[in-house]
Design a protein around this motif. Structure first.
Motif, PDB file in Angstrom:
ATOM      1  N   GLU A 144      11.174  47.306  74.415  1.00  0.00           N
ATOM      2  CA  GLU A 144      11.876  48.581  74.299  1.00  0.00           C
ATOM      3  C   GLU A 144      13.398  48.423  74.349  1.00  0.00           C
ATOM      4  OE1 GLU A 144      10.179  51.310  73.681  1.00  0.00           O
ATOM      5  OE2 GLU A 144       8.323  50.156  73.778  1.00  0.00           O
ATOM      6  N   LEU A 145      13.877  47.223  74.578  1.00  0.00           N
ATOM      7  CA  LEU A 145      15.311  47.003  74.779  1.00  0.00           C
ATOM      8  C   LEU A 145      16.111  47.270  73.505  1.00  0.00           C
ATOM      9  CD1 LEU A 145      17.806  45.917  76.253  1.00  0.00           C
ATOM     10  CD2 LEU A 145      17.059  43.612  75.656  1.00  0.00           C
ATOM     11  N   MET A 146      17.157  48.093  73.665  1.00  0.00           N
ATOM     12  CA  MET A 146      18.168  48.266  72.624  1.00  0.00           C
ATOM     13  C   MET A 146      19.522  48.270  73.320  1.00  0.00           C
ATOM     14  SD  MET A 146      16.688  51.008  69.841  1.00  0.00           S
ATOM     15  CE  MET A 146      18.009  50.567  68.705  1.00  0.00           C
ATOM     16  N   ALA A 147      20.436  47.456  72.835  1.00  0.00           N
ATOM     17  CA  ALA A 147      21.734  47.355  73.492  1.00  0.00           C
ATOM     18  C   ALA A 147      22.780  46.896  72.490  1.00  0.00           C
ATOM     19  CB  ALA A 147      21.677  46.378  74.669  1.00  0.00           C
ATOM     20  N   THR A 148      23.992  47.442  72.644  1.00  0.00           N
ATOM     21  CA  THR A 148      25.136  46.908  71.907  1.00  0.00           C
ATOM     22  C   THR A 148      25.779  45.828  72.769  1.00  0.00           C
ATOM     23  OG1 THR A 148      26.786  48.447  72.802  1.00  0.00           O
ATOM     24  CG2 THR A 148      25.495  49.187  70.899  1.00  0.00           C
ATOM     25  N   VAL A 149      26.406  44.875  72.127  1.00  0.00           N
ATOM     26  CA  VAL A 149      26.972  43.755  72.881  1.00  0.00           C
ATOM     27  C   VAL A 149      28.231  43.263  72.170  1.00  0.00           C
ATOM     28  CG1 VAL A 149      25.463  42.105  71.700  1.00  0.00           C
ATOM     29  CG2 VAL A 149      26.481  41.480  73.879  1.00  0.00           C
ATOM     30  N   GLN A 150      29.215  42.873  72.984  1.00  0.00           N
ATOM     31  CA  GLN A 150      30.448  42.284  72.462  1.00  0.00           C
ATOM     32  C   GLN A 150      30.711  40.994  73.237  1.00  0.00           C
ATOM     33  OE1 GLN A 150      34.447  44.249  72.946  1.00  0.00           O
ATOM     34  NE2 GLN A 150      34.196  44.436  70.738  1.00  0.00           N
ATOM     35  N   LEU A 151      30.997  39.926  72.504  1.00  0.00           N
ATOM     36  CA  LEU A 151      31.219  38.611  73.106  1.00  0.00           C
ATOM     37  C   LEU A 151      32.623  38.138  72.751  1.00  0.00           C
ATOM     38  CD1 LEU A 151      27.819  36.950  72.074  1.00  0.00           C
ATOM     39  CD2 LEU A 151      28.333  38.278  74.138  1.00  0.00           C
ATOM     40  N   VAL A 152      33.350  37.654  73.766  1.00  0.00           N
ATOM     41  CA  VAL A 152      34.730  37.216  73.569  1.00  0.00           C
ATOM     42  C   VAL A 152      34.902  35.832  74.199  1.00  0.00           C
ATOM     43  CG1 VAL A 152      37.154  37.681  74.128  1.00  0.00           C
ATOM     44  CG2 VAL A 152      35.620  39.582  73.553  1.00  0.00           C
ATOM     45  N   ARG A 153      35.616  34.953  73.476  1.00  0.00           N
ATOM     46  CA  ARG A 153      35.999  33.649  74.019  1.00  0.00           C
ATOM     47  C   ARG A 153      37.529  33.564  74.016  1.00  0.00           C
ATOM     48  NH1 ARG A 153      31.654  29.898  73.139  1.00  0.00           N
ATOM     49  NH2 ARG A 153      29.837  30.980  73.996  1.00  0.00           N
ATOM     50  N   LEU A 154      38.103  33.162  75.161  1.00  0.00           N
ATOM     51  CA  LEU A 154      39.558  33.071  75.315  1.00  0.00           C
ATOM     52  C   LEU A 154      39.938  31.693  75.845  1.00  0.00           C
ATOM     53  CD1 LEU A 154      40.661  36.489  76.841  1.00  0.00           C
ATOM     54  CD2 LEU A 154      41.718  35.370  74.887  1.00  0.00           C
ATOM     55  N   ASP A 155      40.926  31.103  75.190  1.00  0.00           N
ATOM     56  CA  ASP A 155      41.496  29.842  75.663  1.00  0.00           C
ATOM     57  C   ASP A 155      42.713  30.169  76.512  1.00  0.00           C
ATOM     58  OD1 ASP A 155      42.559  27.356  76.093  1.00  0.00           O
ATOM     59  OD2 ASP A 155      43.213  27.058  74.022  1.00  0.00           O
TER      60      ASP A 155
END
Length: 432
Positions: A301-312
């Motif tokens: 049943e899972l529904m989700a928005t997601v944002q992934l960030v990588r920072l140096d």
């Protein structure tokens, strides 16, 4: 024992006949005036129009030999077309309206009546049965005035009794209300204690779910979380940040569908899966799709928005992947701002995954704002919310980093038409 039929031309005559009949049958005063009032309501329109009515009475069957045979004669319901015989213990009163253009209404009568075929109403009134011999030996009824005075006296006595009952009930109600009020105060105090304990537990749970900012040289981080409901400070908006083995900072922002503990569980599943996959070395461009693949096996049943960030932290290089999440906001040190938009589909969506990676650079003094849609969609137009967000971030970008997320949220939520869980997370690059 034969039925007696009287033709009546006035309400006064009908009332008088019924009162004398009821007195002769030994009815109580209350039954007497209820019967008279009910018959008056049924026949009133006919008599007012000058049309006569017929009053038919059948005295009750006396006790004695043959009573069972008489009782077997049946009722009007058994023999709708024939006369009713006497019934043991009941006085039968039938009111015929032979000239009525329609059937009379029998609703709401003081003494309920049965409807017979045509325009006839019948009352079967229980009476105190005399011994064999029927009415023999009963005194002649008093005059109409005496009967009315008797009814009035009974009504006064009844009113007095009701007044006494009313006063007694008021006193009992006052005592009950006093006790209920005291109990209500105790319950309110207990409820407040439970609310406070509940709030403490939820805040402890919230602290356990929401990791503190990562401490790395070159970056300042802060976060603000605001639940849709103050008494339920958990929801589907979560974040996670940690340092990868190569020194890069990873940030995950998740907005799981729904509210409450169920959505919290779903969001936790996402953040934990992303962290595990990232630490295993899966590339950023595949993390959204891979997370969906992992979670689909046990959370259908899972529904989700997601944002992934990588920072140096050292060079400021910024890489961003997105799955149906609102765009990040980048505010430069000089006040210029831009939305970092990447197309993609979230966890549980058809064809999940980020369509590409967005590359940018965070220079010293630049501010990155990551958030969930509760921040920008508190009003009707998300685009208008994004514009307001850019203005708020520019205004507050020079404040201490720990104050910026809450200040932005406070400005964005001056008007809330659609309350929702909200995460506002800020990252600022600093020199050295």
């Amino acid at each position: 024992m034969k039925p007696q039929i009287t033709t009546l031309h006035s309400l006064a005559g009908l009332r008088s006949a019924l009162r004398r009949l009821a007195h002769r049958a030994g009815l109580s005063v209350e039954l007497r005036y209820r019967l008279a009032l009910s018959a008056t309501r049924v026949a009133g329109a006919e008599l007012a129009a000058g049309r006569p009515v017929l009053l038919e009475t059948v005295p009750p069957q006396p006790r004695g030999p043959g009573a069972d045979d008489l009782a077997g004669a049946g009722t009007a319901g058994d023999r709708p077309d024939g006369p009713e015989g006497p019934e043991e213990g009941r006085l039968i009163v039938r009111l015929h309206l032979p000239h009525a253009p329609r059937r009379p209404s029998l609703e709401g009568l003081p003494l309920p009546a049965e409807r017979l075929p045509g325009t006839t109403a019948v009352w079967r009134v229980p009476v105190p049965l005399p011994s064999a011999g029927g009415d023999a030996g009963r005194d002649d009824p008093p005059g109409l005035v005496d009967l009315l005075e008797e009814e009035l006296s009974a009504a006064v006595d009844r009113a007095d009794a009701l007044t006494e009952d009313h006063q007694r009930l008021k006193h009992e109600l006052a005592e009950t209300n006093s006790g209920v009020l005291a109990l209500y105060v105790q319950l309110e105090e207990r409820d407040e204690q439970l609310r406070q304990a509940h709030g403490r537990i939820l805040r402890q749970l919230e602290d356990a779910l929401r990791p503190p900012p990562v401490r790395v040289p070159g970056l300042e981080m802060a976060v603000h979380y605001e639940p849709a409901e103050k008494h339920a400070p958990t929801g589907g908006d979560l974040y996670d940040w940690f340092v990868l083995p190569d020194g890069t900072v990873h940030i995950t922002v998740v907005d799981a569908l729904g509210h409450g503990l169920t959505s919290t569980r779903s969001a936790l599943n996402v953040t934990h899966a992303v962290r595990t996959l990232a630490l295993e070395g899966h590339p950023l461009e595949s993390l959204v799709a891979r997370t969906d693949e992992v979670l689909a096996t046990f959370d259908h049943e899972l529904m989700a928005t997601v944002q992934l960030v990588r920072l140096d932290p050292a060079g400021g290089n910024l890489v961003l992947a997105n799955g149906s999440h609102p765009p990040a906001l980048l505010v430069r040190a000089n006040g210029e701002s831009s939305l970092l938009e990447v197309r993609g589909r979230g966890i549980g969506f058809p064809l999940p995954g980020s369509e590409r990676l967005l590359h940018d650079r965070l220079d010293p003094g630049d501010l990155l704002v990551l958030y969930t849609d509760g921040l920008t969609e508190s009003r009707r137009d998300p685009r208008e919310g994004e514009q307001r967000l850019a203005l708020a971030a520019r205004r507050h970008r020079h404040r201490p980093i720990e104050d910026i997320p809450a200040a932005i949220a406070a400005e964005m939520h001056t008007v809330i038409l659609h309350p929702d869980d909200t995460v506002a997370l800020t990252v600022r690059r600093v020199s050295g």
